[in-house]
Design a protein around this motif. Structure first.
Motif, PDB file in Angstrom:
ATOM      1  N   ALA A 148      44.932  43.173   8.914  1.00  0.00           N
ATOM      2  CA  ALA A 148      43.802  42.357   8.064  1.00  0.00           C
ATOM      3  C   ALA A 148      44.340  40.626   8.200  1.00  0.00           C
ATOM      4  O   ALA A 148      45.175  40.378   7.845  1.00  0.00           O
ATOM      5  CB  ALA A 148      43.778  42.597   6.782  1.00  0.00           C
ATOM      6  N   GLU A 149      43.378  40.042   8.879  1.00  0.00           N
ATOM      7  CA  GLU A 149      43.590  38.490   8.819  1.00  0.00           C
ATOM      8  C   GLU A 149      42.972  38.007   7.561  1.00  0.00           C
ATOM      9  O   GLU A 149      42.025  38.587   7.070  1.00  0.00           O
ATOM     10  CB  GLU A 149      42.961  37.881  10.016  1.00  0.00           C
ATOM     11  CG  GLU A 149      43.628  37.975  11.341  1.00  0.00           C
ATOM     12  CD  GLU A 149      42.486  37.309  12.268  1.00  0.00           C
ATOM     13  OE1 GLU A 149      42.092  36.203  12.236  1.00  0.00           O
ATOM     14  OE2 GLU A 149      42.458  38.094  13.488  1.00  0.00           O
ATOM     15  N   PRO A 150      43.652  37.095   7.040  1.00  0.00           N
ATOM     16  CA  PRO A 150      43.098  36.784   5.588  1.00  0.00           C
ATOM     17  C   PRO A 150      41.432  35.876   5.905  1.00  0.00           C
ATOM     18  O   PRO A 150      41.302  35.290   6.823  1.00  0.00           O
ATOM     19  CB  PRO A 150      44.072  35.377   5.101  1.00  0.00           C
ATOM     20  CG  PRO A 150      44.734  35.360   6.202  1.00  0.00           C
ATOM     21  CD  PRO A 150      44.832  36.411   7.201  1.00  0.00           C
ATOM     22  N   HIS A 151      40.900  36.140   4.953  1.00  0.00           N
ATOM     23  CA  HIS A 151      39.566  35.446   4.703  1.00  0.00           C
ATOM     24  C   HIS A 151      39.709  33.933   4.523  1.00  0.00           C
ATOM     25  O   HIS A 151      40.693  33.701   3.854  1.00  0.00           O
ATOM     26  CB  HIS A 151      38.654  36.032   3.777  1.00  0.00           C
ATOM     27  CG  HIS A 151      37.362  35.736   3.747  1.00  0.00           C
ATOM     28  ND1 HIS A 151      36.267  36.203   4.308  1.00  0.00           N
ATOM     29  CD2 HIS A 151      36.615  34.483   3.176  1.00  0.00           C
ATOM     30  CE1 HIS A 151      35.091  35.585   4.364  1.00  0.00           C
ATOM     31  NE2 HIS A 151      35.504  34.437   3.375  1.00  0.00           N
ATOM     32  N   VAL A 152      38.865  33.119   5.291  1.00  0.00           N
ATOM     33  CA  VAL A 152      39.101  31.741   5.083  1.00  0.00           C
ATOM     34  C   VAL A 152      37.825  31.257   4.266  1.00  0.00           C
ATOM     35  O   VAL A 152      36.760  31.345   4.748  1.00  0.00           O
ATOM     36  CB  VAL A 152      39.343  31.022   6.526  1.00  0.00           C
ATOM     37  CG1 VAL A 152      39.491  29.598   6.082  1.00  0.00           C
ATOM     38  CG2 VAL A 152      40.533  31.582   7.115  1.00  0.00           C
ATOM     39  N   ILE A 153      38.094  30.329   3.348  1.00  0.00           N
ATOM     40  CA  ILE A 153      36.910  29.958   2.474  1.00  0.00           C
ATOM     41  C   ILE A 153      37.151  28.455   2.546  1.00  0.00           C
ATOM     42  O   ILE A 153      38.313  27.937   2.792  1.00  0.00           O
ATOM     43  CB  ILE A 153      36.693  30.383   1.091  1.00  0.00           C
ATOM     44  CG1 ILE A 153      38.030  30.193   0.204  1.00  0.00           C
ATOM     45  CG2 ILE A 153      36.437  31.812   1.105  1.00  0.00           C
ATOM     46  CD1 ILE A 153      37.875  30.320  -1.272  1.00  0.00           C
ATOM     47  N   SER A 154      36.257  27.481   2.541  1.00  0.00           N
ATOM     48  CA  SER A 154      36.420  26.298   2.778  1.00  0.00           C
ATOM     49  C   SER A 154      37.202  25.421   1.491  1.00  0.00           C
ATOM     50  O   SER A 154      37.862  24.537   1.861  1.00  0.00           O
ATOM     51  CB  SER A 154      34.886  25.475   2.724  1.00  0.00           C
ATOM     52  OG  SER A 154      34.120  25.990   3.565  1.00  0.00           O
ATOM     53  N   GLY A 187      42.786  26.744  -1.481  1.00  0.00           N
ATOM     54  CA  GLY A 187      43.981  25.968  -1.916  1.00  0.00           C
ATOM     55  C   GLY A 187      43.376  25.010  -2.836  1.00  0.00           C
ATOM     56  O   GLY A 187      44.326  24.256  -3.571  1.00  0.00           O
ATOM     57  N   ASP A 188      42.183  24.781  -3.149  1.00  0.00           N
ATOM     58  CA  ASP A 188      41.863  23.920  -4.362  1.00  0.00           C
ATOM     59  C   ASP A 188      42.351  24.510  -5.797  1.00  0.00           C
ATOM     60  O   ASP A 188      41.890  25.615  -6.295  1.00  0.00           O
ATOM     61  CB  ASP A 188      40.336  23.816  -4.209  1.00  0.00           C
ATOM     62  CG  ASP A 188      39.447  22.995  -5.285  1.00  0.00           C
ATOM     63  OD1 ASP A 188      40.271  22.589  -6.466  1.00  0.00           O
ATOM     64  OD2 ASP A 188      38.332  22.646  -5.271  1.00  0.00           O
ATOM     65  N   PRO A 189      43.038  23.678  -6.491  1.00  0.00           N
ATOM     66  CA  PRO A 189      43.484  24.309  -7.709  1.00  0.00           C
ATOM     67  C   PRO A 189      42.464  24.402  -8.857  1.00  0.00           C
ATOM     68  O   PRO A 189      42.977  25.085  -9.779  1.00  0.00           O
ATOM     69  CB  PRO A 189      44.603  23.049  -7.986  1.00  0.00           C
ATOM     70  CG  PRO A 189      44.101  21.810  -7.222  1.00  0.00           C
ATOM     71  CD  PRO A 189      43.381  22.569  -6.055  1.00  0.00           C
ATOM     72  N   ARG A 231      42.193  33.785  -5.621  1.00  0.00           N
ATOM     73  CA  ARG A 231      42.907  34.595  -4.863  1.00  0.00           C
ATOM     74  C   ARG A 231      42.537  34.907  -3.243  1.00  0.00           C
ATOM     75  O   ARG A 231      43.144  35.722  -2.701  1.00  0.00           O
ATOM     76  CB  ARG A 231      43.299  35.681  -5.752  1.00  0.00           C
ATOM     77  CG  ARG A 231      44.447  35.769  -6.523  1.00  0.00           C
ATOM     78  CD  ARG A 231      44.675  37.153  -7.383  1.00  0.00           C
ATOM     79  NE  ARG A 231      43.661  37.340  -8.243  1.00  0.00           N
ATOM     80  CZ  ARG A 231      43.463  37.240  -9.608  1.00  0.00           C
ATOM     81  NH1 ARG A 231      44.803  36.779 -10.039  1.00  0.00           N
ATOM     82  NH2 ARG A 231      42.394  37.555 -10.345  1.00  0.00           N
ATOM     83  N   VAL A 232      41.161  34.388  -3.403  1.00  0.00           N
ATOM     84  CA  VAL A 232      40.679  34.796  -1.972  1.00  0.00           C
ATOM     85  C   VAL A 232      41.172  34.137  -0.785  1.00  0.00           C
ATOM     86  O   VAL A 232      41.583  33.084  -0.781  1.00  0.00           O
ATOM     87  CB  VAL A 232      39.073  34.475  -2.146  1.00  0.00           C
ATOM     88  CG1 VAL A 232      38.492  34.751  -0.500  1.00  0.00           C
ATOM     89  CG2 VAL A 232      38.181  35.543  -2.860  1.00  0.00           C
TER      90      VAL A 232
END
Ligand SMILES: Cc1cc2nc3c(=O)[nH]c(=O)nc-3n(C[C@H](O)[C@H](O)[C@H](O)COP(=O)(O)O)c2cc1C
Ligand code: SF4
Ligand code: SF4
Ligand code: FES
Ligand code: FES
Lengths: 286, 593
Positions: free
Chosen positions: B174-180, B183-185, B192-193
């Motif tokens: 599984a490649e991790p899903h990328v959201i825009s 990393g936004d704290p 966790r996505v």
């Protein structure tokens, strides 16, 4: 809910009149007590309310949507309007919608309401795009009764009568979805192959003639169906010892259909094959 | 017990094996009939809730549900064949006629986001290639349209766009899903996505997983419900009902089995947020549902996932199994002293099954027909028993509320709409996808967050809240996205859909398709919706063909809309005219752009 279990009656206002009814009474029954006539289609005295047709809706103050009067119990201090513009509009539209898709010619009582609410089912059918209709062939699969779903308003009454509410046979159910929903046996197999036991209880509850005695169907086809000239004779069924009341409908000396009174304490209007169709032996039928 | 009547058709051996495996040894016949007060529906208890899984098994093994296979299942479960046929024909993913082949069938989404991304061209391409194609309503992949879903015979169903075809069993693939916003704290719901390994309980724990449950057990049920109530959390499934009120009502019910349900049917056109969470952070849904169960005193939890989400279902199933293995589910779940378990049900293609009472009927093995409310699910829910049903996003919020308290939770969002909201950005924006925003952000700011418009045109309209929501014009960019502001503006955030259309899009087919969607998805039970959605669609088709609206047609649309809103049984009929009506008042129809 404001009505508590301990209270025996509730008091509500219907079109400005105060009515007191026993707790648990439906708004529809309360309207009746108040002398207000309400159209119904999917409701019947001897069946559990399914509240699907929505022709009986009323306006209850404080409720966003209209409320099906046939199923909703009256509550203390309820303020009900049965003749508001919203109620009249919804009832008119329900009647128009039904009339636009199926044949209501033989539907008992509906003509009066269609007139009362000024419903015009024809306005959906336009030359540039005809309104879709149910469009099913008449199913004649035995000589006891026929099914003509071009007249079916999907009131679920036959399903209830065949299933939980009377017969516990479950030969028919609703299949498909949306406008494609139909009353059907599994895979639309023919009735004689199905679980049907020919109690004919579906015929008795059908409000539109979508299920009818073959005898009635044939007479209608021959333009010889004359209900005004028919006599109704009440007898007690002689097949077994239960004592079901039978109403024999006779035209020109021949039995053309058999019903049972809905208020009969044993039958509640429901019969078995012997009571419903046994008369055919009288005439030398199958 | 009535003797059931069967036709002579027999199942083939493969059907027997598949059906028996789905039903297991649970085919103990109990036909106790419970009649729901006033609803008029009998709910046979016992094993009928296995009907839907059994139908899936039959469909899967031969590519259709044959009379012999249906007879076999009906015999095992003691369900009348006519009723089971009625159930099978209710769902988009089931066939009851022999298709004559066992090839996979590709479902292609034709709803708005995919429609404007070229779904018809894709269909033509696939068909030219000899692929069996089925036009589908929204597949919940609106950020990557035209969306497809492949239903296979005797092989796993899959979504071609998924990088993980292992169905969540092997994490290395599984490649991790990328959201825009990665990393936004400040992220709460999406933190966790793309970060956590969705197939590993250990990874979940490393990222703070199961801390909330531990805290909830220490706090006790009353305090958890109190915190949820104080947080002001409201339902994210569309109706924005206060979650604390719902949970308290279920907690107060005594003496009957109780249920909590995660409504993961996610079929509102334009919505895909729940999918992203379920696929990439499935343990969070399991943990939050466990908290809901312990707080309300329910012993059984259910997750109902739409049939077109095979990866989400597999990942959730994996999470449940690992949680069970670790003692986080089962008797004495997580050391709470209480029993709590979760079962998964896969839907089979029916938007209406997201409506809560229809969802219950679907799990129970009946047609997904909603029923009138009252009575409400809190007293008469699944199997007629007290039930708290929530959207997974609603549940996700509870993790933060429990962990950090209601005050901290309320530090974001507005007084009446506290917290954050997941939005599903699709259509003509540069970076479509799921975004977590603070309530109160304006529509214009949201569009900026998604990288602004794409394509040649200018902003023409935004569909807010999904097909059950409404269209807004370019003058709405300052609208604050809160429950109160959208309500005041006569619109709704609904399930968080923000679908963007520019002036180069021909809007007429988009609006006509929305009308067709409701026509296709009406359960058919009540007259205002069954017939109203058809007449509404027909009227719009006339407008489209003639290229003109006319007063007569407007009167029709208006008359139809009013009865659907006023007299339909459920929210589907009640909202079926909303987007259409708003499109007409914005002038989106009839006038070519
Ligand atoms: C036609 C229709 C479809 C719905 N679909 C969903 C759905 O897919 N997911 C969901 O959470 N709620 C859906 N709902 C709303 C549910 O009925 C219910 O209100 C919701 O699950 C409650 O959860 P919440 O309080 O957390 O929002 C739908 C409602 C209607 C009328
Ligand atoms: S056949 Fe008659 S009783 Fe049955 S659903 Fe149709 S109209 Fe109602
Ligand atoms: S409003 Fe539509 S979907 Fe809802 S119960 Fe009525 S027919 Fe079914
Ligand atoms: S008579 Fe009340 S809904 Fe049909
Ligand atoms: S997947 Fe096509 S519109 Fe949602």
């Amino acid at each position: 809910m404001t009505a508590t279990e301990t209270e025996t009656t509730v008091s509500l206002t219907i079109d400005g009149r105060t009515v007191e009814v026993v707790a648990g009474t439906t708004i529809h029954k309360a309207c009746e007590a108040a002398g207000t006539d309400t159209p119904t289609l999917c409701w019947a005295e001897n069946l559990t309310p399914v509240n699907v047709c929505r022709v009986c809706v009323v306006e209850v103050e404080g409720s966003r949507a209209l409320v099906p009067s046939c199923a909703r119990p009256a509550e203390d201090a309820m303020v009900v309007h049965t003749d508001s513009e919203r109620v009249r509009h919804s009832r008119r539209m329900v009647l128009e919608f039904l009339g636009s898709g199926v044949d209501l010619d033989q539907a008992k009582d509906l003509a009066r309401w269609i007139e009362e609410y000024g419903a015009d089912p024809t306005r959906y059918d336009q030359p540039d795009l005809p309104a879709v209709t149910i469009n099913e062939p008449v199913r004649i699969q035995d000589d006891l009764y026929i099914r003509d779903y071009d007249r079916c308003v999907l009131c679920y009454k036959c399903v209830e009568a065949c299933g939980d509410d009377a017969q516990h046979t479950f030969a028919i159910a609703v299949a498909g979805r949306g406008f494609g929903a139909r009353i059907s046996t599994e895979y639309d197999i023919e009735l004689p192959d199905s679980a049907c036991v020919y109690c004919g209880n579906c015929i008795a509850v059908c409000p539109t003639g979508a299920i009818q005695f073959k005898s009635e169907f044939d007479l209608r086809a021959a333009a010889d169906w004359r209900p005004d000239e028919q006599t109704v004779t009440r007898t007690v069924c002689s097949y077994c010892g239960v004592g079901c009341n039978l109403d024999l409908h006779v035209q020109d000396g021949r039995i053309v259909k058999v019903t049972s009174p809905v208020d009969h304490p044993i039958t509640h209007g429901h019969l078995c094959i012997k009571g419903r169709f046994g008369w055919r032996y009288v005439h030398g039928g199958r | 017990m009535t003797d059931l009547h069967f036709t002579d058709e027999r199942p083939d051996p493969a059907e027997v094996t598949a059906a028996d495996a789905a039903i297991g040894d649970a085919a103990v016949v109990v036909t106790e009939t419970e009649r729901l007060v006033r609803s008029g529906t009998a709910r046979r208890r016992g094993s009928r809730h296995l009907l839907l899984p059994a139908l899936h098994a039959l469909q899967h093994v031969r590519g259709w549900i044959s009379p012999g296979g249906l007879n076999h299942v009906c015999d095992l479960l003691q369900v009348p064949p006519a009723e089971a046929y009625g159930v099978a024909t209710f769902y988009e993913m089931f066939r009851t006629d022999d298709p004559g082949h066992t090839d996979p069938v590709t479902h292609v989404c034709v709803d708005a986001a995919c429609q404007i991304a070229g779904s018809e061209a894709l269909i033509a391409e696939l068909e030219a290639f000899g692929t069996h194609v089925r036009r589908s309503p929204c597949l919940g992949q609106c950020e990557r349209g035209p969306a497809t879903f492949v239903q296979s015979v005797a092989a796993p169903d899959f979504v071609p766009a998924d990088r993980d075809r292992t169905m969540g069993t092997v994490s290395a693939d599984a490649e991790p899903h990328v959201i825009s916003q990665q990393g936004d704290p400040s992220l709460r719901l999406l933190k966790r996505v793309g970060v956590v390994d969705p197939t590993s309980l250990d990874s979940y724990r490393t990222h703070g997983g199961y801390e909330a449950l531990a805290r909830a057990i220490t706090m006790g049920p009353d305090a958890v419900i109190e915190a949820v109530a104080e947080s002001g959390l409201s339902g994210r499934g569309g109706a924005a009902f206060p979650t604390g009120v719902k949970w308290r009502a279920v907690a107060a019910e005594q003496g009957r089995p109780k249920h909590v349900v995660a409504n993961c049917d996610e079929s509102e056109p334009g919505t895909f947020k729940d999918r992203v969470v379920m696929e990439n952070d499935p343990f969070s849904v399991v943990e939050a549902l466990t908290i809901a169960g312990l707080a309300t005193g329910a012993e059984s939890g259910w997750i109902y996932v739409r049939g077109e989400y095979p990866l989400a279902a597999a990942r959730l199933l994996g999470a449940i199994e690992q949680a069970r293995g670790a003692g986080l589910l089962g008797p004495d779940a997580a050391g709470s002293g209480h029993t709590f378990g979760i079962e998964i049900r896969r839907g089979a293609g029916a938007y209406i099954c997201g409506e809560e009472t229809a969802l219950f009927a679907s799990i129970e093995g009946f047609r997904g027909e909603p029923r009138s409310k009252p009575p409400f699910p809190t007293t008469h829910g699944l199997f007629g028993e007290p039930t708290a049903i929530n959207n997974p996003e609603t549940l996700l919020n509870v993790l933060d509320i429990v962990s950090h308290g209601a005050d901290e939770y309320r530090s974001r969002g507005t007084e009446q709409s506290p917290g954050t909201k997941l939005l599903c950005l699709s259509g003509r924006v540069a970076r479509p996808g799921v975004y977590e925003v603070e309530f109160g952000i304006t529509l214009g700011q949201v569009l900026e967050l998604a990288g602004g418009l794409t394509g040649s045109g200018e902003l023409r309209a935004v569909l807010l809240g999904g097909a059950a929501g409404s269209f807004l014009g370019p003058d709405s960019l300052d609208l604050a996205l809160t429950i109160e502001d959208t309500r005041a503006a006569g619109t709704t955030l609904g399930s968080g859909v923000v679908m963007v259309f520019t002036t180069d899009v021909d809007m007429t087919p988009v609006v006509v398709r929305i009308a067709e969607f409701f026509r296709d998805e009406s359960c058919g039970q009540c007259v205002p919706c069954r017939v109203g959605t058809v007449r509404q669609h027909e009227t719009l088709v006339r407008m489209q063909r003639a290229g003109s609206i006319t007063d007569e047609r407007m009167v029709l649309v208006d008359d139809i809309a009013r009865v659907m809103v006023d007299a339909s049984i459920c929210g589907l009929g009640q909202s079926a005219a909303s987007a259409v009506t708003s499109a007409l008042s914005l002038g989106l129809i009839g006038k070519p752009a």
